[in-house]
Design an enzyme around this catalytic site. Structure first.
Site, PDB file in Angstrom:
ATOM      1  N   ASP A 193       0.948  -1.290   0.014  1.00 38.81           N
ATOM      2  CA  ASP A 193      -0.658  -0.108   0.412  1.00 38.81           C
ATOM      3  C   ASP A 193       1.287   1.376   0.179  1.00 38.81           C
ATOM      4  O   ASP A 193       2.013   1.631   0.238  1.00 38.81           O
ATOM      5  CB  ASP A 193      -0.329  -0.290   1.698  1.00 38.81           C
ATOM      6  CG  ASP A 193      -2.124   1.008   1.363  1.00 38.81           C
ATOM      7  OD1 ASP A 193      -2.357   2.175   0.474  1.00 38.81           O
ATOM      8  OD2 ASP A 193      -1.256   1.774   2.527  1.00 38.81           O
ATOM      9  N   ASP A 231      -2.023   0.009   6.118  1.00 38.93           N
ATOM     10  CA  ASP A 231      -1.627   0.137   7.105  1.00 38.93           C
ATOM     11  C   ASP A 231      -3.216   0.203   6.854  1.00 38.93           C
ATOM     12  O   ASP A 231      -3.954   0.379   8.544  1.00 38.93           O
ATOM     13  CB  ASP A 231      -1.373   1.364   7.563  1.00 38.93           C
ATOM     14  CG  ASP A 231      -2.044   2.114   6.416  1.00 38.93           C
ATOM     15  OD1 ASP A 231      -1.848   2.016   5.222  1.00 38.93           O
ATOM     16  OD2 ASP A 231      -1.296   3.296   7.467  1.00 38.93           O
ATOM     17  N   ASP A 287      -7.277  -1.193   2.779  1.00 36.55           N
ATOM     18  CA  ASP A 287      -6.239  -2.151   2.471  1.00 36.55           C
ATOM     19  C   ASP A 287      -6.318  -3.411   3.265  1.00 36.55           C
ATOM     20  O   ASP A 287      -6.009  -4.854   3.444  1.00 36.55           O
ATOM     21  CB  ASP A 287      -5.099  -2.340   3.301  1.00 36.55           C
ATOM     22  CG  ASP A 287      -4.633  -0.880   3.178  1.00 36.55           C
ATOM     23  OD1 ASP A 287      -4.591  -1.073   1.551  1.00 36.55           O
ATOM     24  OD2 ASP A 287      -3.407  -0.252   3.527  1.00 36.55           O
TER      25      ASP A 287
HETATM   26  P1  ADP Z   1      -4.374   4.037  -0.149  1.00 39.38           P
HETATM   27  O1  ADP Z   1      -4.594   2.892  -0.911  1.00 39.38           O
HETATM   28  O2  ADP Z   1      -3.484   5.066  -0.571  1.00 39.38           O
HETATM   29  O3  ADP Z   1      -4.001   4.251   1.902  1.00 39.38           O
HETATM   30  P2  ADP Z   1      -7.492   5.231   0.304  1.00 39.38           P
HETATM   31  O4  ADP Z   1      -7.287   4.107  -0.263  1.00 39.38           O
HETATM   32  O5  ADP Z   1      -7.234   5.162   1.727  1.00 39.38           O
HETATM   33  O6  ADP Z   1      -5.012   5.300   0.088  1.00 39.38           O
HETATM   34  O7  ADP Z   1      -7.409   6.656  -0.083  1.00 39.38           O
HETATM   35  C1  ADP Z   1      -7.304   6.867  -1.503  1.00 39.38           C
HETATM   36  C2  ADP Z   1      -7.935   8.716  -1.620  1.00 39.38           C
HETATM   37  O8  ADP Z   1      -9.085   8.475  -1.304  1.00 39.38           O
HETATM   38  C3  ADP Z   1      -7.844   9.294  -1.214  1.00 39.38           C
HETATM   39  O9  ADP Z   1      -6.295  10.159  -2.344  1.00 39.38           O
HETATM   40  C4  ADP Z   1      -8.198  10.221  -1.557  1.00 39.38           C
HETATM   41  O10 ADP Z   1      -8.389  11.828  -1.887  1.00 39.38           O
HETATM   42  C5  ADP Z   1      -9.693   9.321  -1.229  1.00 39.38           C
HETATM   43  N1  ADP Z   1     -10.361  10.170   0.192  1.00 39.38           N
HETATM   44  C6  ADP Z   1      -9.960   8.427   0.749  1.00 39.38           C
HETATM   45  N2  ADP Z   1     -10.953   8.914   2.416  1.00 39.38           N
HETATM   46  C7  ADP Z   1     -10.288  10.435   2.553  1.00 39.38           C
HETATM   47  C8  ADP Z   1     -10.788  11.239   3.628  1.00 39.38           C
HETATM   48  N3  ADP Z   1     -10.764  11.192   4.776  1.00 39.38           N
HETATM   49  N4  ADP Z   1     -10.494  12.479   3.023  1.00 39.38           N
HETATM   50  C9  ADP Z   1      -9.994  12.931   2.125  1.00 39.38           C
HETATM   51  N5  ADP Z   1      -9.910  12.644   1.250  1.00 39.38           N
HETATM   52  C10 ADP Z   1      -9.980  10.810   1.413  1.00 39.38           C
HETATM   53 MG    MG Z   2      -2.756   3.073   3.478  1.00 36.40          MG
END
Ligand code: ADP
Ligand code: MG
Length: 645
Positions: free
Chosen positions: A324, A520, A524
């Site tokens: 991730d 994390d 995921d």
């Molecule tokens: P990663 O896989 O890199 O850990 P996430 O899947 O958690 O990322 O999030 C993907 C995208 O969704 C973020 O880059 C953001 O654009 C959006 N996002 C997710 N959760 C939030 C939140 N609480 N506030 C704002 N944007 C969010």
């Molecule tokens: Mg993450």
């Protein structure tokens, strides 16, 4: 008195083995120097009792209560059988070596047990609770979410919570493995089991005692010890059936030669006793567990907690790794670098509104936005009906209007100027979220930092021959590509929803067989669950990720992954070697016995020798292979070990 009991629990098996050795040696000396035969017999008998009483009692109870034949009992029977026809020394030798290998196996599980105990020692017992009349000392189990506790300088933090008042440097080594104390101010998170520095703190409890990070880690290690891998269960089942076959074989060994070959009873009986010894699957039984327990213990001391020994082996077979991005390859401590409002309105007000929504979020982006708004001195209002859409964004009601923070799909329309701005920032490698009601009204630009050891971790994986390293992220392509270039990943999959991560991991599993996923976040968790091995960040990770994963990096250090894979591979290798040794020695000895070419002492030495050999070989995993960059024992266990030695 308690100290005697503690000593006995810890060293009981070793002590009785030593006593057995003394008696057997004396018996041998008396016998050789033609001392009185009653004396040598008495000495041997004492040796039998010292070395074999434990297995004799356990074995007979099992036989009569559970109606199950225990291999250990066969050894005792063989020894008594040998004594019955006058071979006292041969039987005594068997009992002694047998007791010795038992003591060694006990040593491996005691070691893992000790690792757990040292973690438990970190667990605080009492807290100083703030009540209307002042302060009172209470047991941590009685603390409730929202209670405020006082932590004075040098005290252990009693619960997971947030600092409500004061500031201090806190030594978090026991949980995260960071060597340097971490500065804590109002609003920061503290963990149970960490040690407060010079400042006084008031902390609002955020989790009940049973759910703290430390409590979960302890629970996981406990479970890991109890879960037995399928192969071990198979060996155990096989062993039970096989034990009956051995007894049957031994009976045939007495009957057939006497009636068919016209041997004397003593000669046939002697062969049967040799058979009982050499055909028993002791070595096979000892091929696996000592090695696996040793590997678990080695991992725990190096910041890698396996939730079961199966995962040690599974990790050894991994051929591809998917990381991730946010919070795993990067620190997840994002910084808001810019806020842009579309219609020329106040960016700070926009940030404050976003922070009001994100105050309820567990996502690193949410934490960053709240922190930035606080720093700007913005007033963060309370919202109604907060909803997170995992991997997309969050929404809530504010002054009667529904506001959204996150990706474009949350909005009916995005003004062209915002879309252009977003694309530009994203190409530069930043993370961008949009803010608005029905229409996007502005954007927030965030920047993350790649973990310092991510580059090394990936290159180490390559050195180990891992064929494919992928990045899976819900973030944009630009930000993902920058991280991929920095660490040297093979493939980047961006803009993924949790279900897309699952799909890609499935594709990887179809192509490479065994795949490890490292993550994390809540997003995921599904991928962690379906991967061959799910690896979660321990302290920085969310609870769901921690619960779903098979392996936890207590120190949040992805640099330990190559070490863990190597540990897994070495464990696999040793177990395989052990099984081959055990089976071939057994076959060899049985053949020798059938041909009448082996004496009881030789059979005993060969059989028990191979058992000892595989046990010791497994125990090697306790000591070898510390991850090079980790100074021996990890901080989590250091405090305790120092106190003991
Ligand atoms: P990663 O896989 O890199 O850990 P996430 O899947 O958690 O990322 O999030 C993907 C995208 O969704 C973020 O880059 C953001 O654009 C959006 N996002 C997710 N959760 C939030 C939140 N609480 N506030 C704002 N944007 C969010
Ligand atoms: Mg993450």
């Amino acid at each position: 008195m308690t100290s005697t009991r503690a000593f006995w629990e810890k060293h009981g098996e070793a002590t009785t083995t030593a006593i057995c050795a003394v008696f057997v040696t004396c018996g041998f000396v008396v016998e050789r120097n033609v001392g009185p035969s009653w004396l040598s017999t008495a000495l041997f008998l004492s040796g039998y009792i010292a070395g074999g009483y434990r297995q004799a009692i356990e074995g007979t109870t099992k036989l009569f209560v559970e109606r199950e034949l225990d291999v250990d009992l066969l050894m005792v029977v063989a020894a008594i059988g040998a004594a019955g026809i006058g071979y006292w020394f041969d039987g005594a030798l068997l009992i002694f070596i047998f007791a010795l290998s038992g003591a060694l196996e006990g040593y491996a599980s005691a070691r893992t047990q000790r690792d757990i105990e040292s973690l438990i020692a970190l667990n605080p017992e009492e807290a100083q609770l703030v009540v209307a009349t002042g302060e009172t000392r209470v047991a941590i189990e009685t603390l409730r979410v929202g209670d405020v506790v006082v932590i004075r300088p040098g005290e252990r933090v009693p619960a997971d919570g947030r600092v409500a008042e004061g500031s201090s440097l806190v030594d978090q080594a026991s949980i995260t493995g960071e060597a340097a104390p971490v500065s804590k101010r109002v609003g920061d998170e503290v963990f149970a089991g960490t040690i407060n520095g010079q400042g006084g703190l008031r902390v609002t409890v955020s989790k009940p005692a049973a759910e703290t990070v430390l409590a979960r880690i302890i629970e996981m290690v406990r479970e890991a010890q109890e879960r037995r891998p399928a192969a071990q269960l198979f060996i155990e089942k096989f062993e039970r059936i096989y034990a009956n076959v051995v007894v049957l074989g031994a009976v045939l060994f007495v009957v057939v030669p006497i009636f068919v070959l016209k041997w004397t009873f003593d000669a046939a009986w002697y062969r049967a006793m040799v058979f009982l010894v050499v055909a028993s699957p002791c070595a096979l039984a000892a091929s696996m567990m000592p090695a696996l327990l040793s590997a678990l213990s080695n991992g725990a001391r190096n910041g890698v907690l396996f939730k079961g020994s199966t995962f040690v082996e599974a990790l050894g077979k991994v051929r591809a790794v998917a990381f991730d991005k946010t919070g795993t390859l990067t620190t997840g401590r994002l910084e808001v670098v810019q806020t842009v409002a579309a219609d020329g309105s106040d960016p700070v007000a926009l940030l404050a509104r976003s922070a009001a929504i994100e105050a309820m979020s567990e996502h690193p982006i949410g934490h960053a936005i709240v922190a930035a708004a606080r720093r700007q001195g913005a007033l963060i209002e309370t919202v109604r009906d907060f909803q997170a859409t995992i991997g997309v964004g969050a929404q809530a009601e504010l002054d009667g209007v529904r506001w959204h923070v996150g990706k474009a799909e949350l909005f009916a329309s995005v003004p062209p100027q915002l879309a252009v701005g977003r694309d530009r920032f994203e190409r530069a490698g930043d993370t961008v979220v949009l803010v608005g009601d029905v229409t996007a009204r502005g954007l927030i630009v965030l920047r993350d930092t790649v973990r310092s050891n991510a580059i090394e971790a990936v290159s180490e994986l390559r050195r180990l021959g891992i064929e494919h390293v992928a990045i899976l992220t819900g973030d944009n392509q630009g930000a993902a590509q920058i991280v991929a270039n920095a660490v040297g990943a093979d493939r980047v999959h961006a803009n993924l929803l949790p279900a897309d991560k699952v799909r890609i991991v499935e594709e990887m599993m179809a192509r490479f067989g065994s795949v490890a996923v490292v993550g994390d976040g809540v997003n995921d968790a599904p991928a962690l669950a379906i991967a061959t091995v799910g690896i979660a960040m321990g302290a920085g990770g969310t609870d769901v990720a921690l619960d779903t994963a098979d392996v936890v990096l207590t120190a949040d250090d992805i640099g330990r992954i190559p070490y863990a894979i190597e540990l897994g591979r070495r464990t696999l290798r040793i177990v395989k070697q052990n099984v081959v040794i055990a089976v071939s020695v057994m076959v060899l000895l049985v053949c020798a016995d059938v041909l009448g070419r082996i004496s009881l002492p030789a059979g005993v030495v060969g059989h028990e020798g191979s058992t000892l050999l595989v046990t010791l070989s497994g125990l090697r995993l306790l000591f070898q292979l510390r991850s090079a960059k980790v100074p021996g024992i990890p901080p989590a266990l250091r405090a305790r070990t120092d106190a003991v030695s």
